[in-house]
Motif scaffolding. Structure first.
Motif, short mmCIF file in Angstrom:
data_model
loop_
_atom_site.label_atom_id
_atom_site.label_comp_id
_atom_site.label_asym_id
_atom_site.label_seq_id
_atom_site.Cartn_x
_atom_site.Cartn_y
_atom_site.Cartn_z
N LEU A 79 0.83 -1.21 0.00
CA LEU A 79 0.00 0.00 0.00
C LEU A 79 0.86 1.26 0.00
CD1 LEU A 79 -2.80 -1.02 2.53
CD2 LEU A 79 -3.12 -0.48 0.10
N LYS A 83 0.89 4.12 -2.90
CA LYS A 83 0.66 5.53 -2.57
C LYS A 83 1.79 6.39 -3.11
CE LYS A 83 0.75 8.73 1.31
NZ LYS A 83 0.98 8.89 2.75
N ILE A 117 -5.45 5.99 1.23
CA ILE A 117 -4.49 4.89 1.42
C ILE A 117 -3.94 4.89 2.84
CG2 ILE A 117 -2.32 3.89 0.62
CD1 ILE A 117 -2.94 4.94 -2.16
#
Length: 227
Positions: A79, A83, A117
């Motif tokens: 993640l 991002k 996120i």
């Protein structure tokens, strides 16, 4: 937050217009002709820099180093990488596209993306809620902005180019709203929990006589609640 400066390209366009206009109206046969045109170009550039000043704006700072316990979680690491890639590309496109309205919209999309996120990084169980966002909406948004940048950088006006750019500009308004709704949806469970807690507390306060129906009574020692 970090301060970033975006230099306007419009003064450069003014220089191009001066050379084009001078070449169409006057001959460029002698060295003096080129010197005159160069002087007019410098004057146009200086005027353009004074009128179209550089834009200074605040952007989220660089991502913090992940905590040691997060490094062991591949989902969190993935993640964070997603991002970083998305925000880096949005910032590049923001610098490349001179339009002020689109620049503000990209700022909005960048901020919403980071918050979405980051929230899922802090709450990994919510990742399924943004699977469509990560797999389609975010990358397609970047794809549309890249297409706009390529067409805009040609400096040519044509039916296909203009129509496509207008569609992207219109779509950006919808995307800003959609990104906001995606972020809002992540707080659905929290809102429900809070609403439930408030309802329970209101009922208990009413049962104990501590809600709005209480009446204070006064005395030598100050007011007290009459239950």
């Amino acid at each position: 937050m970090t301060t970033r400066k975006k230099t306007s390209v419009l003064p450069i366009y003014l220089v191009g217009f001066v050379w084009l206009g001078y070449a169409l109206l006057f001959p460029l046969h002698r060295a003096s002709d080129y010197l005159i045109c160069a002087g007019l170009s410098l004057a146009a550039f200086a005027a353009g820099k004074a009128i179209f000043t550089d834009k200074v704006y605040q952007t989220p700072g660089p991502a913090q180093e992940p905590k040691k316990e997060e490094k062991a979680d591949p989902q969190v690491a993935a993640l964070r990488r997603e991002k970083d890639r998305a925000i880096s590309e949005l910032r590049r496109l923001n610098d490349a596209i001179p339009d002020e309205k689109i620049s503000a919209q990209i700022d909005h999309l960048e901020e919403a993306t980071g918050k979405i996120i980051d929230h899922v990084i802090d709450n990994p169980a919510k990742k399924p809620q943004i699977s469509r966002f990560l797999d389609y909406f975010l990358p397609t948004t970047i794809k549309l902005l890249n297409a706009y940048d390529r067409m805009d950088s040609t400096g040519i006006s044509g039916s296909n180019i203009d129509a496509t750019k207008q569609k992207v500009e219109k779509m950006l308004d919808t995307l800003c709203t959609a990104f906001d709704k995606q972020l809002d949806a992540l707080f659905g469970d929290d809102a429900l929990d809070i609403s439930t807690d408030i309802t329970v507390m209101e009922n208990l306060l009413a049962q104990e006589g501590l809600s709005g129906g209480t009446k204070p009574t006064g005395g030598m020692d100050g007011p007290t609640l009459e239950l």
